[in-house]
Design a protein around this motif. Structure first.
Motif, PDB file in Angstrom:
ATOM      1  N   LYS A   7       0.923  -1.213   0.010  1.00 15.90           N
ATOM      2  CA  LYS A   7      -0.071   0.152  -0.004  1.00 15.90           C
ATOM      3  C   LYS A   7       0.956   1.235  -0.146  1.00 15.90           C
ATOM      4  O   LYS A   7       1.888   1.261   0.823  1.00 15.90           O
ATOM      5  CB  LYS A   7      -0.964  -0.055   1.314  1.00 15.90           C
ATOM      6  CG  LYS A   7      -2.156  -0.692   1.029  1.00 15.90           C
ATOM      7  CD  LYS A   7      -3.095  -0.329   2.503  1.00 15.90           C
ATOM      8  CE  LYS A   7      -3.965  -1.444   2.283  1.00 15.90           C
ATOM      9  NZ  LYS A   7      -4.549  -1.538   3.654  1.00 15.90           N
ATOM     10  N   ALA A   8       0.544   2.230  -0.858  1.00 16.38           N
ATOM     11  CA  ALA A   8       1.217   3.303  -0.743  1.00 16.38           C
ATOM     12  C   ALA A   8       0.314   4.642  -0.816  1.00 16.38           C
ATOM     13  O   ALA A   8      -1.122   4.527  -1.435  1.00 16.38           O
ATOM     14  CB  ALA A   8       2.036   3.577  -2.203  1.00 16.38           C
ATOM     15  N   GLU A   9       0.670   5.810  -0.362  1.00 15.65           N
ATOM     16  CA  GLU A   9      -0.182   6.952  -0.451  1.00 15.65           C
ATOM     17  C   GLU A   9       0.624   8.121  -1.066  1.00 15.65           C
ATOM     18  O   GLU A   9       2.021   7.986  -0.874  1.00 15.65           O
ATOM     19  CB  GLU A   9      -0.341   7.276   1.142  1.00 15.65           C
ATOM     20  CG  GLU A   9      -1.402   6.606   1.889  1.00 15.65           C
ATOM     21  CD  GLU A   9      -1.438   6.936   3.426  1.00 15.65           C
ATOM     22  OE1 GLU A   9      -1.047   8.051   3.638  1.00 15.65           O
ATOM     23  OE2 GLU A   9      -1.681   6.186   4.020  1.00 15.65           O
ATOM     24  N   LYS A  10      -0.007   8.787  -1.726  1.00 14.19           N
ATOM     25  CA  LYS A  10       0.664   9.847  -2.248  1.00 14.19           C
ATOM     26  C   LYS A  10       0.971  11.067  -1.245  1.00 14.19           C
ATOM     27  O   LYS A  10       0.379  11.066  -0.292  1.00 14.19           O
ATOM     28  CB  LYS A  10      -0.263  10.746  -3.288  1.00 14.19           C
ATOM     29  CG  LYS A  10      -0.388  10.001  -4.680  1.00 14.19           C
ATOM     30  CD  LYS A  10      -1.173  10.662  -5.826  1.00 14.19           C
ATOM     31  CE  LYS A  10      -1.494  10.043  -7.102  1.00 14.19           C
ATOM     32  NZ  LYS A  10      -2.296  10.585  -7.956  1.00 14.19           N
ATOM     33  N   ARG A  58      11.705  -8.507  -5.865  1.00 21.59           N
ATOM     34  CA  ARG A  58      12.191  -7.293  -6.540  1.00 21.59           C
ATOM     35  C   ARG A  58      10.742  -6.480  -7.007  1.00 21.59           C
ATOM     36  O   ARG A  58      10.913  -5.355  -7.406  1.00 21.59           O
ATOM     37  CB  ARG A  58      13.143  -7.408  -7.577  1.00 21.59           C
ATOM     38  CG  ARG A  58      14.478  -7.954  -7.274  1.00 21.59           C
ATOM     39  CD  ARG A  58      15.099  -7.375  -6.261  1.00 21.59           C
ATOM     40  NE  ARG A  58      16.205  -6.308  -6.883  1.00 21.59           N
ATOM     41  CZ  ARG A  58      17.296  -6.747  -7.616  1.00 21.59           C
ATOM     42  NH1 ARG A  58      17.626  -8.073  -7.451  1.00 21.59           N
ATOM     43  NH2 ARG A  58      18.057  -6.048  -8.220  1.00 21.59           N
ATOM     44  N   MET A  59       9.923  -7.327  -7.180  1.00 18.75           N
ATOM     45  CA  MET A  59       8.568  -6.770  -7.840  1.00 18.75           C
ATOM     46  C   MET A  59       7.530  -6.431  -6.788  1.00 18.75           C
ATOM     47  O   MET A  59       7.139  -7.368  -5.970  1.00 18.75           O
ATOM     48  CB  MET A  59       8.103  -7.583  -8.953  1.00 18.75           C
ATOM     49  CG  MET A  59       8.873  -7.311 -10.038  1.00 18.75           C
ATOM     50  SD  MET A  59       8.424  -8.076 -11.512  1.00 18.75           S
ATOM     51  CE  MET A  59       7.177  -9.176 -11.087  1.00 18.75           C
ATOM     52  N   VAL A  60       6.857  -5.175  -6.933  1.00 15.78           N
ATOM     53  CA  VAL A  60       5.762  -5.150  -6.155  1.00 15.78           C
ATOM     54  C   VAL A  60       4.534  -4.763  -6.849  1.00 15.78           C
ATOM     55  O   VAL A  60       4.686  -4.185  -8.067  1.00 15.78           O
ATOM     56  CB  VAL A  60       5.894  -3.944  -4.917  1.00 15.78           C
ATOM     57  CG1 VAL A  60       7.048  -4.643  -3.850  1.00 15.78           C
ATOM     58  CG2 VAL A  60       6.622  -2.927  -5.571  1.00 15.78           C
ATOM     59  N   LEU A  61       3.187  -4.776  -6.081  1.00 18.77           N
ATOM     60  CA  LEU A  61       2.129  -4.418  -6.887  1.00 18.77           C
ATOM     61  C   LEU A  61       1.548  -3.379  -6.014  1.00 18.77           C
ATOM     62  O   LEU A  61       1.286  -3.425  -4.719  1.00 18.77           O
ATOM     63  CB  LEU A  61       1.095  -5.615  -6.950  1.00 18.77           C
ATOM     64  CG  LEU A  61      -0.309  -5.341  -7.870  1.00 18.77           C
ATOM     65  CD1 LEU A  61       0.406  -5.169  -9.343  1.00 18.77           C
ATOM     66  CD2 LEU A  61      -1.187  -6.467  -7.689  1.00 18.77           C
ATOM     67  N   LEU A  62       1.929  -2.092  -6.376  1.00 23.37           N
ATOM     68  CA  LEU A  62       1.626  -0.884  -5.504  1.00 23.37           C
ATOM     69  C   LEU A  62       0.143  -0.526  -5.592  1.00 23.37           C
ATOM     70  O   LEU A  62      -0.424  -0.208  -6.835  1.00 23.37           O
ATOM     71  CB  LEU A  62       2.545   0.449  -6.038  1.00 23.37           C
ATOM     72  CG  LEU A  62       3.855   0.342  -5.671  1.00 23.37           C
ATOM     73  CD1 LEU A  62       4.579   1.605  -6.535  1.00 23.37           C
ATOM     74  CD2 LEU A  62       4.102   0.504  -4.212  1.00 23.37           C
ATOM     75  N   ALA A  63      -0.454  -0.437  -4.528  1.00 25.64           N
ATOM     76  CA  ALA A  63      -1.933   0.077  -4.531  1.00 25.64           C
ATOM     77  C   ALA A  63      -1.967   1.671  -4.174  1.00 25.64           C
ATOM     78  O   ALA A  63      -1.825   1.967  -2.880  1.00 25.64           O
ATOM     79  CB  ALA A  63      -2.767  -0.817  -3.634  1.00 25.64           C
ATOM     80  N   ILE A  64      -2.056   2.495  -5.138  1.00 30.20           N
ATOM     81  CA  ILE A  64      -1.958   3.995  -5.036  1.00 30.20           C
ATOM     82  C   ILE A  64      -3.747   4.454  -5.165  1.00 30.20           C
ATOM     83  O   ILE A  64      -4.050   4.494  -6.321  1.00 30.20           O
ATOM     84  CB  ILE A  64      -1.138   4.650  -5.713  1.00 30.20           C
ATOM     85  CG1 ILE A  64       0.346   3.881  -5.735  1.00 30.20           C
ATOM     86  CG2 ILE A  64      -1.176   6.271  -5.356  1.00 30.20           C
ATOM     87  CD1 ILE A  64       1.111   4.434  -6.955  1.00 30.20           C
ATOM     88  N   ASP A  65      -4.286   4.816  -4.032  1.00 28.22           N
ATOM     89  CA  ASP A  65      -5.535   5.474  -4.298  1.00 28.22           C
ATOM     90  C   ASP A  65      -6.561   4.604  -5.113  1.00 28.22           C
ATOM     91  O   ASP A  65      -7.127   4.885  -6.304  1.00 28.22           O
ATOM     92  CB  ASP A  65      -5.614   6.742  -5.052  1.00 28.22           C
ATOM     93  CG  ASP A  65      -4.944   7.805  -4.056  1.00 28.22           C
ATOM     94  OD1 ASP A  65      -4.681   7.616  -2.950  1.00 28.22           O
ATOM     95  OD2 ASP A  65      -4.459   8.828  -4.864  1.00 28.22           O
ATOM     96  N   ASN A  66      -6.758   3.204  -4.575  1.00 29.08           N
ATOM     97  CA  ASN A  66      -7.648   2.364  -5.344  1.00 29.08           C
ATOM     98  C   ASN A  66      -7.013   1.746  -6.714  1.00 29.08           C
ATOM     99  O   ASN A  66      -7.830   1.336  -7.686  1.00 29.08           O
ATOM    100  CB  ASN A  66      -9.091   2.648  -5.261  1.00 29.08           C
ATOM    101  CG  ASN A  66      -9.625   2.903  -4.055  1.00 29.08           C
ATOM    102  OD1 ASN A  66      -9.172   2.312  -3.073  1.00 29.08           O
ATOM    103  ND2 ASN A  66     -10.467   4.005  -3.727  1.00 29.08           N
ATOM    104  N   LYS A  67      -5.924   2.425  -7.027  1.00 31.42           N
ATOM    105  CA  LYS A  67      -5.538   1.875  -8.564  1.00 31.42           C
ATOM    106  C   LYS A  67      -4.024   1.130  -8.217  1.00 31.42           C
ATOM    107  O   LYS A  67      -3.350   1.333  -7.507  1.00 31.42           O
ATOM    108  CB  LYS A  67      -4.948   3.123  -9.044  1.00 31.42           C
ATOM    109  CG  LYS A  67      -4.976   3.303 -10.647  1.00 31.42           C
ATOM    110  CD  LYS A  67      -4.795   4.630 -11.491  1.00 31.42           C
ATOM    111  CE  LYS A  67      -3.691   4.429 -12.225  1.00 31.42           C
ATOM    112  NZ  LYS A  67      -3.203   5.628 -12.427  1.00 31.42           N
ATOM    113  N   LYS A  68      -4.152  -0.152  -8.939  1.00 35.39           N
ATOM    114  CA  LYS A  68      -2.878  -0.723  -8.831  1.00 35.39           C
ATOM    115  C   LYS A  68      -2.063  -0.690 -10.002  1.00 35.39           C
ATOM    116  O   LYS A  68      -2.251  -0.669 -11.260  1.00 35.39           O
ATOM    117  CB  LYS A  68      -3.222  -2.390  -8.677  1.00 35.39           C
ATOM    118  CG  LYS A  68      -4.038  -2.378  -7.478  1.00 35.39           C
ATOM    119  CD  LYS A  68      -4.065  -3.864  -6.869  1.00 35.39           C
ATOM    120  CE  LYS A  68      -4.687  -4.059  -5.302  1.00 35.39           C
ATOM    121  NZ  LYS A  68      -4.586  -5.349  -4.874  1.00 35.39           N
ATOM    122  N   GLU A  69      -0.488  -0.598  -9.809  1.00 32.62           N
ATOM    123  CA  GLU A  69       0.476  -0.476 -10.818  1.00 32.62           C
ATOM    124  C   GLU A  69       1.746  -1.561 -10.241  1.00 32.62           C
ATOM    125  O   GLU A  69       2.114  -1.376  -9.034  1.00 32.62           O
ATOM    126  CB  GLU A  69       0.941   0.930 -10.603  1.00 32.62           C
ATOM    127  CG  GLU A  69       1.188   1.488 -12.108  1.00 32.62           C
ATOM    128  CD  GLU A  69       1.342   2.990 -12.068  1.00 32.62           C
ATOM    129  OE1 GLU A  69       1.891   3.390 -12.989  1.00 32.62           O
ATOM    130  OE2 GLU A  69       0.680   3.588 -11.108  1.00 32.62           O
TER     131      GLU A  69
END
Lengths: 215, 139
Positions: A7-10, A58-69
């Motif tokens: 999980k990440a936040e702006k 080395r790989m992550v699935l970033l969840a930023i504001d309900n968007k996954k990248e």
């Protein structure tokens, strides 16, 4: 390689003082860039990112504001005294696109040369490879059991792994075994000698003597 | 081997102050394990040499020791029972200026257990508190 969720936040905290406050709250400042899109400044929780770093993925699935990248952990900055993570760089990736990444080289087995009294020098500890993000190996194992004294393993002799291409110079030395260096016996006069002063101006008498020598 | 520079620009130097933490030479670069200083200090050439000898007695033949610091700075002193004045004293010994975080020694080619034993011996010769550090893996 496993893809872990994070999980990440702006974040709006940009300057060092604000970022320091963020770190005090248990957050790690991060940035996401790549694929010619705008950079996004992020913050991730220190206690969530720590286990990911430990897992060697080395790989992550970033969840930023309900968007996954999906992103690659490109760089991690540490405080070298406290070992705390200071900043993380994430690079956007496409799972079908090849990426260049540095991977650890691990030596396997005991070299014949070392058994004969040689000294093993592991020159290249990491190697740059090109592969699909899903095929990134945790490490590349190099068997050195047949390596004799005076011999070395080059990049071109590394094991061929399917889907992985070595980018580093093919003639670069990875590991070598050589004879142990003999300790030089320095004469006592040399030990007691003072360092040469390169800015010292020669005195009058010395100058004449030097010019006489030259003539 | 006596540790001191072969050539210098000036024989004597000002004392200076040790400010802040090390921003270079603060990671394990050549070996697998290192000994990191946690205090600022001047480490003399004699202390560095004592550390090297202590390590060489413990390290097996395949082990390789790297000293990451070098005594570049000369320290001068006046002879005893000398009146003040008459200029700066003569260089007496050479020191390495060490900041907190500087990696002093590194070891490669040995197991972690032997590396810890070796650094423990070196630590007794050092004028600073030190800690054992491992090489940081990629990312």
């Amino acid at each position: 390689m496993e893809i872990l969720d994070l999980k990440a936040e702006k974040r709006t905290a940009v300057r060092s003082k604000a970022v320091r406050k963020l770190r005090d709250c248990g957050q790690v400042p991060a940035i996401l860039y790549g694929h010619k899109l705008d950079n996004v400044m992020l913050s991730v929780k220190e206690d969530e990112f720590g286990p990911i770093l430990q897992s060697r993925t080395r790989m992550v699935l970033l969840a930023i504001d309900n968007k996954k990248e999906s992103a690659l952990i490109k760089d991690v900055q540490y405080d070298n005294i406290t070992d705390r993570v200071l900043h993380v760089d994430f690079s956007r990736i496409n799972l079908d696109e090849k990426v260049r990444i540095r991977v650890q080289l691990e030596l396997v087995g005991e070299s014949v040369g070392v058994k004969d009294g040689g000294v093993l020098t592991h020159t290249m500890k990491e190697i740059e490879i090109e592969c699909l993000p899903t095929a990134i190996p945790e490490k590349i194992k190099v068997d050195i059991s047949d390596l004799g004294k005076g011999k070395s393993v080059h990049v071109k002799e590394l094991p061929v792994v399917e889907g992985i291409q070595y980018v580093s110079d093919a003639d670069a030395v990875v590991v070598s075994v050589h004879r142990p260096a003999e300790e030089k016996v320095v004469p006592e006069e040399e030990l007691m000698a003072e360092p040469e002063v390169i800015t010292r101006k020669p005195k009058e008498g010395e100058e004449e003597a030097e010019s006489g020598k030259k003539a | 081997m006596r540790l001191m520079p072969k050539r210098v620009k000036f024989r004597k130097s000002q004392r200076g102050k040790i400010k802040g933490n090390a921003t270079r030479c603060n990671t394990v670069a050549f070996g697998e394990f290192g000994l990191q200083s946690l205090e600022p200090a001047w480490i003399t050439a004699q202390q560095l040499e004592a550390g090297r000898v202590a390590a060489s007695h413990n390290l097996p033949k395949e082990g390789k020791l790297t000293i990451r610091v070098f005594p570049h700075k000369s320290v001068s002193s006046k002879p005893i029972e000398t009146r003040m004045g008459k200029g700066k004293g003569e260089p007496e010994f050479w020191v390495a200026v060490v900041k907190p975080g500087t990696v002093l020694y590194e070891v490669s080619g040995v197991s972690e257990e032997i590396a810890i034993q070796t650094f423990n011996r070196i630590a007794h010769k050092m004028p600073v508190t030190v800690r054992f550090v491992r090489r940081r893996k990629t990312v």
